[in-house]
Every structure is written in structure tokens, then in C-alpha cells.
Design a protein around this motif. Structure first.
Motif, mmCIF file in Angstrom:
data_model
loop_
_atom_site.group_PDB
_atom_site.id
_atom_site.type_symbol
_atom_site.label_atom_id
_atom_site.label_comp_id
_atom_site.label_asym_id
_atom_site.label_seq_id
_atom_site.Cartn_x
_atom_site.Cartn_y
_atom_site.Cartn_z
ATOM 1 N N ALA A 313 0.851 -1.189 0.000
ATOM 2 C CA ALA A 313 0.000 0.000 0.000
ATOM 3 C C ALA A 313 0.886 1.239 0.000
ATOM 4 O O ALA A 313 1.961 1.248 0.600
ATOM 5 N N ALA A 314 0.433 2.268 -0.698
ATOM 6 C CA ALA A 314 1.170 3.524 -0.760
ATOM 7 C C ALA A 314 0.183 4.670 -0.781
ATOM 8 O O ALA A 314 -0.988 4.504 -1.137
ATOM 9 N N ALA A 315 0.665 5.844 -0.386
ATOM 10 C CA ALA A 315 -0.159 7.047 -0.426
ATOM 11 C C ALA A 315 0.661 8.208 -0.940
ATOM 12 O O ALA A 315 1.869 8.304 -0.670
ATOM 13 N N VAL A 316 0.003 9.084 -1.680
ATOM 14 C CA VAL A 316 0.590 10.331 -2.170
ATOM 15 C C VAL A 316 -0.261 11.469 -1.635
ATOM 16 O O VAL A 316 -1.497 11.401 -1.706
ATOM 17 N N VAL A 317 0.376 12.494 -1.078
ATOM 18 C CA VAL A 317 -0.353 13.668 -0.589
ATOM 19 C C VAL A 317 0.367 14.913 -1.084
ATOM 20 O O VAL A 317 1.587 15.042 -0.912
ATOM 21 N N LEU A 318 -0.370 15.832 -1.701
ATOM 22 C CA LEU A 318 0.175 17.085 -2.217
ATOM 23 C C LEU A 318 -0.675 18.247 -1.718
ATOM 24 O O LEU A 318 -1.908 18.146 -1.665
ATOM 25 N N ALA A 319 -0.031 19.349 -1.354
ATOM 26 C CA ALA A 319 -0.750 20.548 -0.917
ATOM 27 C C ALA A 319 -0.024 21.768 -1.454
ATOM 28 O O ALA A 319 1.193 21.742 -1.672
ATOM 29 N N ASN A 320 -0.759 22.861 -1.666
ATOM 30 C CA ASN A 320 -0.143 24.070 -2.223
ATOM 31 C C ASN A 320 -0.047 25.171 -1.180
ATOM 32 O O ASN A 320 -0.689 26.209 -1.258
ATOM 33 N N CYS A 321 0.783 24.908 -0.159
ATOM 34 C CA CYS A 321 1.069 25.906 0.867
ATOM 35 C C CYS A 321 2.485 25.674 1.387
ATOM 36 O O CYS A 321 2.986 24.552 1.374
ATOM 37 N N THR A 322 3.119 26.749 1.830
ATOM 38 C CA THR A 322 4.501 26.669 2.293
ATOM 39 C C THR A 322 4.606 25.871 3.579
ATOM 40 O O THR A 322 5.543 25.096 3.775
ATOM 41 N N SER A 323 3.677 26.064 4.481
ATOM 42 C CA SER A 323 3.601 25.287 5.717
ATOM 43 C C SER A 323 2.144 25.039 6.023
ATOM 44 O O SER A 323 1.266 25.746 5.529
ATOM 45 N N GLY A 324 1.878 24.027 6.836
ATOM 46 C CA GLY A 324 0.480 23.716 7.148
ATOM 47 C C GLY A 324 0.315 22.264 7.491
ATOM 48 O O GLY A 324 0.865 21.793 8.499
ATOM 49 N N PRO A 325 -0.389 21.497 6.659
ATOM 50 C CA PRO A 325 -0.634 20.090 6.994
ATOM 51 C C PRO A 325 0.656 19.281 6.977
ATOM 52 O O PRO A 325 1.528 19.480 6.120
ATOM 53 N N ALA A 326 0.789 18.382 7.938
ATOM 54 C CA ALA A 326 1.943 17.479 7.984
ATOM 55 C C ALA A 326 1.678 16.354 6.997
ATOM 56 O O ALA A 326 1.162 15.291 7.348
ATOM 57 N N VAL A 327 2.047 16.566 5.733
ATOM 58 C CA VAL A 327 1.626 15.645 4.673
ATOM 59 C C VAL A 327 2.214 14.247 4.865
ATOM 60 O O VAL A 327 1.571 13.248 4.501
ATOM 61 N N ALA A 328 3.420 14.142 5.425
ATOM 62 C CA ALA A 328 3.996 12.814 5.645
ATOM 63 C C ALA A 328 3.181 12.027 6.667
ATOM 64 O O ALA A 328 2.965 10.814 6.515
ATOM 65 N N THR A 329 2.710 12.712 7.704
ATOM 66 C CA THR A 329 1.861 12.062 8.700
ATOM 67 C C THR A 329 0.523 11.663 8.088
ATOM 68 O O THR A 329 0.005 10.573 8.344
ATOM 69 N N VAL A 330 -0.028 12.549 7.270
ATOM 70 C CA VAL A 330 -1.298 12.246 6.607
ATOM 71 C C VAL A 330 -1.151 11.012 5.720
ATOM 72 O O VAL A 330 -1.981 10.093 5.750
ATOM 73 N N ALA A 331 -0.073 10.960 4.936
ATOM 74 C CA ALA A 331 0.131 9.819 4.044
ATOM 75 C C ALA A 331 0.298 8.526 4.836
ATOM 76 O O ALA A 331 -0.239 7.482 4.460
ATOM 77 N N ALA A 332 1.060 8.583 5.935
ATOM 78 C CA ALA A 332 1.214 7.391 6.775
ATOM 79 C C ALA A 332 -0.132 6.941 7.315
ATOM 80 O O ALA A 332 -0.411 5.731 7.410
ATOM 81 N N ASP A 333 -0.997 7.896 7.668
ATOM 82 C CA ASP A 333 -2.330 7.548 8.160
ATOM 83 C C ASP A 333 -3.189 6.921 7.059
ATOM 84 O O ASP A 333 -3.968 5.994 7.322
ATOM 85 N N LEU A 334 -3.067 7.415 5.839
ATOM 86 C CA LEU A 334 -3.837 6.831 4.741
ATOM 87 C C LEU A 334 -3.423 5.380 4.502
ATOM 88 O O LEU A 334 -4.279 4.509 4.289
ATOM 89 N N VAL A 335 -2.112 5.122 4.545
ATOM 90 C CA VAL A 335 -1.633 3.746 4.406
ATOM 91 C C VAL A 335 -2.173 2.889 5.538
ATOM 92 O O VAL A 335 -2.655 1.762 5.321
ATOM 93 N N ARG A 336 -2.124 3.408 6.768
ATOM 94 C CA ARG A 336 -2.600 2.642 7.928
ATOM 95 C C ARG A 336 -4.093 2.352 7.815
ATOM 96 O O ARG A 336 -4.534 1.226 8.102
ATOM 97 N N ILE A 337 -4.869 3.336 7.408
ATOM 98 C CA ILE A 337 -6.322 3.146 7.304
ATOM 99 C C ILE A 337 -6.644 1.989 6.363
ATOM 100 O O ILE A 337 -7.446 1.104 6.682
ATOM 101 N N VAL A 338 -6.010 1.985 5.202
ATOM 102 C CA VAL A 338 -6.285 0.931 4.221
ATOM 103 C C VAL A 338 -5.766 -0.419 4.714
ATOM 104 O O VAL A 338 -6.458 -1.443 4.625
ATOM 105 N N ALA A 339 -4.549 -0.424 5.254
ATOM 106 C CA ALA A 339 -3.945 -1.689 5.687
ATOM 107 C C ALA A 339 -4.726 -2.330 6.822
ATOM 108 O O ALA A 339 -4.837 -3.554 6.896
#
Length: 462
Positions: A313-339
């Protein structure tokens, strides 16, 4: 907004959408788009946007920053596989005069070359690449800030050197080599060095007010191999699948596995957090799961590709802001949710096609001293040596065709397992990297180093 998919259950799709909705709202991102990959293909896309009716889809480009480094690493590994360079070659052998001394290609890939983290002069991510036309402008007068090979120190100039190496060896631009050797074979038609519509604009979000400031989108020039690329969740989902399975048109499964293998000495903080670095790929331990991939950021953009090979399982997360959402944490959560919601179905057990009597006589229980191990032979042609209790040393071994076996991981990686027979042809013991394994603990008559007391096992005199 999500693209309907039959592969995931409705509850799983809603959980994924909820996670990115929370990330976009709490991270105050103008937009956030994500994808999930299973079994080698994208099975879910989702996005959230601050502008109603304008949510991005899997074909909308974002700048992906340092994910570019993984693409550059693939180009270098291709040259290694073709015999054009060696990972242990000093850079100077192929690209003389850089001032980087004897730093090797592998050290540049793993950020252990001792180079500075950033280029001297004005902030390179927000200024034109024309300010740094030559490698000397990227490296400065003192490119090394640490002894070569001693520690992991993330270096953007190091990947500029790797891009220049690609150009020198291939005789063409880094951009052209990337397009011809990676992007076109993998069908990554929406990935490139310049944005093509539809694409997101990069924004800075004020930390204490809900207002925006546009960020410049500079051409990075010489620094391009470290962070220039624009891409989409659709393309990066395909790239994530490649980083698991390989593609013989680009790079073999064995070579991408090598990229995912830790290659850099860990700092103390890395040991505590479970972070490591391979050859162009980040490696993290999160919630009992080993994750590989790469994150990226440039002014106005955040990006990550996160892969669990074990869960496929893999996840890709992209956002258009200099700082804000912790995209690496979000992607890890998406992988965990599916797994966790839809665990990977194991392949059916299958027996060996043919039984080898010389192998079968080795199967079963063995002892290293008093430690009990089991030697098993698997249908994939490998052998596994595993402790029967506790957390002892374990490894898989591949046959060498001469009766010996080579360890593939852990303590025994690269070590030989040899079968030692007595004068009568019967198996006396196994030699695993000089350790003697016998059928009984400290077996009488076996070649146990130091010998075995002739009195044998006994109780305690009272």
C-alpha cells in the motif's frame, strides 16, 4: 470530492476522505489532493479545496520538491546497473574539479558525503537559478562541513552534483535523461520540470490570519536535480508502484530494493524516531510499520510519497502551501487506514515444485550452543533460519548452486551457510558465518569450537 472506486469498501473510502478533510481544514491548505495505491495501481483519489467547485483531481500538477531526488537517484542507479559508474567510485573519477574531494557516488545518494545542507548565497528555493550558473556557485568555497562518510547530513548541493554526473556520463541534460529514461517508460506524462495546466499555484498562509500571499515559482537551474519537478497524484501513484516492483525498462526490482535499504549511519535522534535513509529514499518506522518513500517542499508546496511494501500500500499527498498540513503524517495515516481496514490477502500457500533430498535432510531443528533454531525451505527457493523462541538472529538465505547459501538480511546478510559433512558423508554441522549449528545442543562428536566436555550433560551435586 473522490473518484468512485470499486476496489475499496465505502467505509474505507469515507475514512480516507475524512482524514484528508481534517488535514486540509486544520492545516489551512488552499487545496490538498491525495491518492492511495494497492496491488500496483491507484484505487482511490480524493481532494479538498478552499474554493468550492475547484477541487483538484489526479491530473492537477503540484510542485513536489525533494521527491525529485528519488528520480535523480533512479537515473544514477541505472548508470550503475549499466556498468558506467560504480557506487563506490569517487565523484572525481567521472566529474573532476568539483572540489568535493573523494566523496563517493553512494555517499552523495545517501547524504553521507559531508556536504553542506544548502547552497551559499540567497535562499536558492526563492531566487532564480541564474544566480548559480556553475557548480562552484552551488557548492561555494567550502563545500564540506563534515568528514566524508562519517554522518548523515542532508545535502541539496549533493544532488546537484549527482545531476551533473548524469549529464557528464549521458552526454545530455538531466532533464532530457529523466524524460527519456524514466518518465516516458513509466508513462508519467504529467511530470516535468515546468508546470503545465492544470496546475496549482503556490501560496503562503499567514500563521495568525486567514489570508494568503503568492509564492514565486522559480526555475532552480543547476539545483533542479534536487527539487525542480512538478507532478500529480496520478503520476506519483504510478511511481510509487515502480518503487515497490521495479520495471525492467527502467530499473530492476532488485535495484529499487537496494534503494530502499538503509545506507546511511543513523544519528542519535534518528535511532529514537526510527528514521533512516537509503539511496535516494527515506525510511521510517511508524506505528509498527516500515515506510519508505520521500517527502518534498518548496515555497508554496508540500508533497510526500509514502509506501508500506509489506502491506503493498502507498499514499501520495500534495498541498499548495509553504507550511500547514503534515503531509507525511497524513500519508502514513492513509496507508494505515487501508492496511487495517482491508488487510492484504496473503497469497495461497504452495508447495515446492520438486523435493531435493539433500536439502530435506537439512530441514528442521538446529542448535547454536543452547539456542534452538529452525531451518525451513520455502517454495520460493529460499531457506529461512529462525529462532524457536525469543528475538534471536534470523535471516533468509538464497542458494548459490554449490551447496552453500548466502544470507539476505540481518546479522547474516552476506554471510555463508555451509553444510559440513563427516568422513562418512553424513551431515556433521552447519557453518553459518563461522558459527557451528548442531542437531543437538553441544552435540558430542561434532566439531564444536572449544570441544564438548566428555562427561556430557549432568545435574547439580547436592
Amino acid at each position: 470530492m473522490t473518484t468512485p472506486q470499486e476496489e475499496l469498501l465505502p467505509a474505507t473510502r469515507r475514512a480516507l476522505l475524512h482524514r484528508i478533510a481534517v488535514a486540509q481544514a486544520e492545516g489551512r491548505a488552499p487545496s490538498l489532493v491525495a491518492a492511495v495505491v494497492r496491488d500496483g495501481r491507484a484505487v482511490w483519489h480524493g481532494s479538498r479545496s478552499s474554493v468550492e467547485g475547484h477541487a483538484p483531481d489526479e491530473n492537477t500538477q503540484y510542485r513536489v520538491g525533494s521527491i525529485t531526488k528519488t528520480f535523480t537517484a533512479v537515473l544514477v542507479m541505472r548508470m550503475r546497473d549499466e556498468g558506467l559508474v560504480g557506487l563506490d567510485d569517487p565523484l572525481e573519477k567521472h566529474l573532476p574539479g568539483t572540489g568535493a574531494g573523494e566523496v563517493t557516488i553512494a555517499q552523495l545518494l545517501a547524504h553521507t558525503g559531508g556536504l553542506a545542507a544548502e547552497s551559499p548565497g540567497p535562499w536558492w528555493e526563492r531566487t532564480p537559478g541564474s544566480l548559480r550558473p556553475e557548480l562552484s556557485d552551488v557548492l561555494g568555497e567550502q563545500p564540506l562541513v563534515h568528514p566524508v562518510g562519517r554522518r548523515h547530513h542532508y545535502s541539496n548541493p549533493g544532488y546537484t552534483l549527482l545531476g551533473a554526473l548524469v549529464e557528464e556520463v549521458r552526454g545530455t541534460s538531466w532533464e532530457e535523461a529523466l524524460r527519456r529514461e524514466v518518465l516516458e517508460p513509466l508513462g508519467l506524462n504529467r511530470t516535468g520540470v515546468r508546470p503545465e495546466a492544470p496546475h496549482a499555484s503556490g501560496w503562503a498562509v499567514h500563521p495568525w490570519a486567514d489570508v494568503l500571499l503568492p509564492e514565486p515559482a522559480e526555475d532552480l537551474g543547476r539545483m533542479a536535480p534536487a527539487g525542480q519537478l512538478w507532478s500529480t497524484t496520478g503520476d506519483l501513484a504510478r511511481f510509487a508502484s515502480f518503487l515497490v516492483r521495479g520495471d525492467d525498462r527502467v530499473l530492476s526490482a532488485e535495484s529499487v530494493r537496494e534503494m530502499r535499504t538503509p545506507a546511511a549511519p543513523a544519528e542519535a535522534a534518528d535511532v529514537m524516531s526510527g528514521d533512516a535513509y537509503g539511496l535516494g529514499m527515506q525510511i521510517q518506522g511508524r506505528h509498527g510499520r516500515l515506510l519508505v518513500g520521500h517527502s518534498g517542499s518548496l515555497p508554496g508546496f508540500l508533497a510526500t510519497v509514502t509506501i508500506s511494501v509489506e502491506d503493498d500500500a502507498a499514499a501520495v499527498v500534495l498541498a499548495n502551501c509553504t507550511s500547514g498540513p503534515a503531509v507525511a503524517t497524513v500519508a502514513a495515516d492513509l496507508v494505515r487506514i487501508v492496511a487495517e481496514a482491508e488487510p492484504r490477502m496473503p497469497a495461497p500457500w504452495t508447495p515446492l515444485r520438486q523435493a531435493d533430498p539433500t536439502v530435506l535432510e537439512l530441514a528442521g531443528q538446529w542448535y547454536w550452543g543452547t539456542y534452538a533454531f529452525a531451518l525451513r525451505f520455502r517454495s520460493d527457493g529460499l531457506a529461512s533460519l529462525e529462532p524457536l523462541s525469543g528475538n534471536g538472529r534470523r535471516s533468509r538465505f538464497r542458494p548459490n548452486g554449490d551447496g552453500s547459501w548466502t544470507g539476505l538480511e540481518g546479522y547474516y546478510a552476506g554471510e555463508l551457510l555451509k553444510v559440513v559433512r563427516g568422513g562418512d558423508g553424513r551431515v556433521d554441522h552447519l557453518d553459518v558465518g563461522s558459527f557451528v549449528f548442531t542437531r543437538q545442543p553441544y552435540e558430542q562428536g561434532a566439531e564444536v569450537p572449544g570441544g564438548v566436555d566428555a562427561g556430557g550433560w549432568r545435574g547439580i551435586d547436592r
